[in-house]
Design a protein around this motif. Structure first.
Motif, mmCIF file in Angstrom:
data_model
loop_
_atom_site.group_PDB
_atom_site.id
_atom_site.type_symbol
_atom_site.label_atom_id
_atom_site.label_comp_id
_atom_site.label_asym_id
_atom_site.label_seq_id
_atom_site.Cartn_x
_atom_site.Cartn_y
_atom_site.Cartn_z
ATOM 1 N N ALA A 106 -6.259 -1.071 -0.807
ATOM 2 C CA ALA A 106 -5.123 -0.016 -1.303
ATOM 3 C C ALA A 106 -4.044 0.321 -0.395
ATOM 4 C CB ALA A 106 -5.767 1.458 -1.452
ATOM 5 N N GLY A 107 -4.250 0.049 1.006
ATOM 6 C CA GLY A 107 -3.069 0.179 1.864
ATOM 7 C C GLY A 107 -3.373 0.650 3.104
ATOM 8 N N GLY A 108 -2.538 1.222 3.947
ATOM 9 C CA GLY A 108 -2.797 1.538 5.274
ATOM 10 C C GLY A 108 -1.639 1.597 6.291
ATOM 11 N N SER A 109 -1.702 1.319 7.656
ATOM 12 C CA SER A 109 -0.786 1.366 8.518
ATOM 13 C C SER A 109 -1.157 0.216 9.451
ATOM 14 C CB SER A 109 -0.459 2.655 8.703
ATOM 15 O OG SER A 109 -1.549 3.100 9.665
ATOM 16 N N PHE A 110 -0.037 -0.191 10.181
ATOM 17 C CA PHE A 110 -0.100 -1.041 11.539
ATOM 18 C C PHE A 110 0.856 -0.401 12.549
ATOM 19 C CE2 PHE A 110 -0.818 -5.434 9.334
ATOM 20 C CZ PHE A 110 -2.331 -5.080 8.963
ATOM 21 N N HIS A 111 0.384 -0.445 13.637
ATOM 22 C CA HIS A 111 1.016 0.434 14.835
ATOM 23 C C HIS A 111 1.135 -0.855 15.813
ATOM 24 C CE1 HIS A 111 0.769 4.864 13.464
ATOM 25 N NE2 HIS A 111 -0.046 4.125 12.582
ATOM 26 N N LEU A 123 -0.301 -10.712 2.153
ATOM 27 C CA LEU A 123 0.894 -11.812 1.788
ATOM 28 C C LEU A 123 2.197 -11.016 1.450
ATOM 29 C CD1 LEU A 123 1.306 -14.715 1.623
ATOM 30 C CD2 LEU A 123 0.654 -14.769 -0.580
ATOM 31 N N ASN A 124 1.892 -10.015 0.656
ATOM 32 C CA ASN A 124 3.149 -9.207 0.313
ATOM 33 C C ASN A 124 3.451 -8.128 1.400
ATOM 34 O OD1 ASN A 124 3.116 -10.093 -2.308
ATOM 35 N ND2 ASN A 124 1.883 -8.583 -3.116
ATOM 36 N N LEU A 125 2.593 -7.726 2.197
ATOM 37 C CA LEU A 125 2.761 -7.055 3.067
ATOM 38 C C LEU A 125 3.558 -7.700 4.518
ATOM 39 C CD1 LEU A 125 2.698 -4.359 5.291
ATOM 40 C CD2 LEU A 125 0.299 -5.482 5.862
ATOM 41 N N ILE A 126 3.132 -8.842 4.640
ATOM 42 C CA ILE A 126 3.724 -9.845 5.572
ATOM 43 C C ILE A 126 5.333 -10.050 5.063
ATOM 44 C CG2 ILE A 126 3.504 -12.024 6.615
ATOM 45 C CD1 ILE A 126 0.817 -11.838 6.676
ATOM 46 N N TYR A 143 2.040 1.486 4.493
ATOM 47 C CA TYR A 143 2.282 0.579 3.142
ATOM 48 C C TYR A 143 1.192 1.085 2.168
ATOM 49 C CZ TYR A 143 -1.598 -2.043 5.181
ATOM 50 O OH TYR A 143 -2.656 -2.324 5.984
ATOM 51 N N ARG A 144 1.480 1.014 0.840
ATOM 52 C CA ARG A 144 0.563 1.183 -0.047
ATOM 53 C C ARG A 144 0.905 0.231 -1.391
ATOM 54 N NH1 ARG A 144 0.463 5.068 -4.514
ATOM 55 N NH2 ARG A 144 2.581 5.958 -3.697
ATOM 56 N N ALA A 145 -0.281 -0.295 -1.753
ATOM 57 C CA ALA A 145 -0.397 -1.105 -2.973
ATOM 58 C C ALA A 145 -0.486 -0.188 -4.502
ATOM 59 C CB ALA A 145 -1.391 -2.074 -2.984
ATOM 60 N N THR A 146 0.557 -0.446 -5.099
ATOM 61 C CA THR A 146 0.619 0.383 -6.246
ATOM 62 C C THR A 146 0.343 -0.529 -7.529
ATOM 63 O OG1 THR A 146 3.078 -0.142 -6.246
ATOM 64 C CG2 THR A 146 2.119 2.168 -5.404
ATOM 65 N N SER A 147 0.623 -1.867 -7.638
ATOM 66 C CA SER A 147 0.276 -2.465 -8.761
ATOM 67 C C SER A 147 0.186 -4.154 -8.398
ATOM 68 C CB SER A 147 1.605 -2.657 -9.757
ATOM 69 O OG SER A 147 1.251 -3.271 -11.077
ATOM 70 N N PRO A 148 -0.604 -4.868 -9.268
ATOM 71 C CA PRO A 148 -0.648 -6.379 -8.684
ATOM 72 C C PRO A 148 0.575 -7.165 -8.926
ATOM 73 C CG PRO A 148 -2.276 -5.498 -10.354
ATOM 74 C CD PRO A 148 -1.431 -4.587 -10.215
ATOM 75 N N VAL A 149 0.501 -8.122 -8.044
ATOM 76 C CA VAL A 149 1.500 -9.103 -8.386
ATOM 77 C C VAL A 149 0.664 -10.458 -8.624
ATOM 78 C CG1 VAL A 149 3.229 -10.534 -7.044
ATOM 79 C CG2 VAL A 149 3.192 -8.380 -6.555
ATOM 80 N N TYR A 150 1.260 -11.175 -9.606
ATOM 81 C CA TYR A 150 0.687 -12.457 -10.280
ATOM 82 C C TYR A 150 1.273 -13.680 -9.795
ATOM 83 C CZ TYR A 150 -2.169 -8.831 -12.863
ATOM 84 O OH TYR A 150 -2.869 -7.891 -13.315
ATOM 85 N N GLY A 178 10.777 -4.910 -13.137
ATOM 86 C CA GLY A 178 10.962 -3.639 -12.659
ATOM 87 C C GLY A 178 9.475 -2.911 -12.163
ATOM 88 N N THR A 179 8.588 -3.359 -12.048
ATOM 89 C CA THR A 179 7.315 -2.582 -11.531
ATOM 90 C C THR A 179 7.446 -2.856 -10.068
ATOM 91 O OG1 THR A 179 6.118 -3.338 -13.597
ATOM 92 C CG2 THR A 179 4.833 -2.557 -11.596
ATOM 93 N N VAL A 180 7.268 -1.571 -9.517
ATOM 94 C CA VAL A 180 6.915 -1.478 -8.073
ATOM 95 C C VAL A 180 5.735 -1.744 -7.605
ATOM 96 C CG1 VAL A 180 7.311 -0.021 -6.021
ATOM 97 C CG2 VAL A 180 8.946 0.287 -7.661
ATOM 98 N N CYS A 181 5.342 -2.854 -6.827
ATOM 99 C CA CYS A 181 4.040 -3.343 -6.541
ATOM 100 C C CYS A 181 3.519 -2.976 -5.214
ATOM 101 C CB CYS A 181 3.966 -4.733 -6.830
ATOM 102 S SG CYS A 181 4.654 -5.225 -8.371
ATOM 103 N N MET A 182 4.325 -2.591 -4.217
ATOM 104 C CA MET A 182 4.002 -2.132 -2.807
ATOM 105 C C MET A 182 5.161 -1.451 -2.341
ATOM 106 S SD MET A 182 2.754 -4.160 0.350
ATOM 107 C CE MET A 182 0.977 -4.373 -0.452
#
Length: 373
Positions: free
Chosen positions: A131-136, A285-288, A323-330, A358-362
């Motif tokens: 679902a998401g999280g954080s990096f420090h 992969l999207n986060l990176i 960061y937070r995932a909101t919808s899949p990327v295909y 137009g979908t926000v995925c992350m």
């Protein structure tokens, strides 16, 4: 208590399918959450050590289509990672530690969907989604680069310690469907061989009730893509990069992170069981991609020269990203990573992964060391 070797690292992509679940109305989600915390959250830590070998991060960077670890750098003069491994002591770019400390279980421990079940709550909440999280990056404070001892960074060739602990487990209800779920919070510390904290990785996992593979899934429909004019307008005033991941990239990323979640490489499972319209692009992969865009743009903006990325003082890490995932990327569908043009000089910069429909995925917020405290 689980052995240290059973701690899971491979992050799973969040599922938003409209598929059916095997409902267990007699099970109390709060009781399951309390039992989970009783088992895992009594102060226990799960510790592993690992050598950050050069070939693993080399293959990881190449899978990300990046022939260099850092902007403007080379492994050796005129040579790329296709030709040679990164030199010992090279700092890992932000979040590239995800190719290390991967799951280490026998096949029988994996869930039906291929996910590692080491930290699962009791049935029926066994379907894990990321679902998401954080990096420090506490060790990447640029002020430390001028101090004795320098920055505390994860480096190729070092032996690093991972310390994992469970932080929380909360029962929730999905507003649209009324479906129960559990949200588990986990924290991972990554310390170098001098026992300095280099990365603090907090992540949230969602656990839903298990699917019944014998019942057909309803596929997620594909929205109409925006027109070229609308796409051009959407990136006005933005720093952006477009991606269209194929199945080969997803398979290689799964292999390097030892992530057996079937939605990333098994199309029949992804579509027929989980209701996706294709294989799902990994959340990390999207986060990176977000972090790579930020550091590339900051490096160019602040004038990193050719080859200078071997100097720690010009290696740009954020202070943190949430960061937070909101919808899949295909797979096979274009999407863009976007950052405001002014973000290179902002204390906190919003960054988005947006599909071409137009979908926000992350969603993410990057905090810069130049301004953060």
């Amino acid at each position: 208590m689980l052995p240290a070797a059973s701690v899971r690292l491979g992050i799973q992509s969040r599922s938003f399918s409209t598929t059916r679940t095997r409902r267990s109305s007699s099970v109390d989600p709060k009781a399951v959450a309390e039992a989970f915390l009783s088992k895992f959250s009594k102060g226990q830590t799960f510790v592993r050590k690992q050598l950050l070998d050069a070939n693993q991060v080399r293959l990881f960077s190449l899978t990300l289509n990046r022939p260099y670890l850092w902007p403007g750098s080379s492994v050796r003069p005129l040579m790329t990672l296709e030709e040679v491994e990164p030199q010992e002591g090279s700092p890992l770019p932000p979040a590239y530690h995800l190719c290390y400390f991967t799951p280490a279980q026998l096949p029988g421990i994996l869930g039906q969907d291929g996910t590692d079940a080491s930290f699962n709550p009791d049935a029926p909440f066994t379907r894990r989604m990321w679902a998401g999280g954080s990096f420090h990056w506490p060790g990447a404070d640029p002020n430390k680069s001028r101090q004795r001892g320098g920055q505390a960074l994860l480096r190729v060739g070092d032996t690093v310690t991972e310390v994992t602990r469970v932080l929380s487990c909360e029962p929730k209800v999905i507003g649209k469907t009324g479906e129960p779920m559990l949200v588990v919070g986990v924290e991972k510390e990554f310390r170098n061989s001098q026992d300095e904290l280099c990365v603090l990785d907090r992540r949230n996992w969602v656990f839903k009730e298990a699917l019944d593979p014998s019942k057909p899934a309803s596929l997620v429909p594909k929205p109409q893509e925006l027109s070229n004019e609308a796409l051009d307008e959407s990136v006005q005033g933005k720093l952006w990069r477009e991606y269209n991941r194929n199945e080969a990239t997803l398979l290689r990323f799964s292999a390097l992170t030892f992530n057996a979640h079937r939605i990333h490489y098994d199309k029949p499972w992804a579509t027929e069981v989980e209701g996706h319209r294709n294989a799902v692009v990994h959340g990390p992969l999207n986060l990176i991609a977000m972090l790579d865009l930020w550091r590339d743009e900051v490096s160019v903006y602040r004038g990193v020269g050719e080859g200078s990325a071997q100097d720690d003082e010009v290696l740009y890490y954020p202070q943190k990203i949430e960061y937070r995932a909101t919808s899949p990327v295909y797979a096979g569908e274009a999407y863009r990573v976007m950052l405001d043009e002014g973000a290179r000089d902002q204390e906190a910069a919003d960054i988005r992964v947006v599909s071409n429909d137009g979908t926000v995925c992350m969603k993410g917020t990057v905090t810069d060391w130049a301004h953060g405290n």
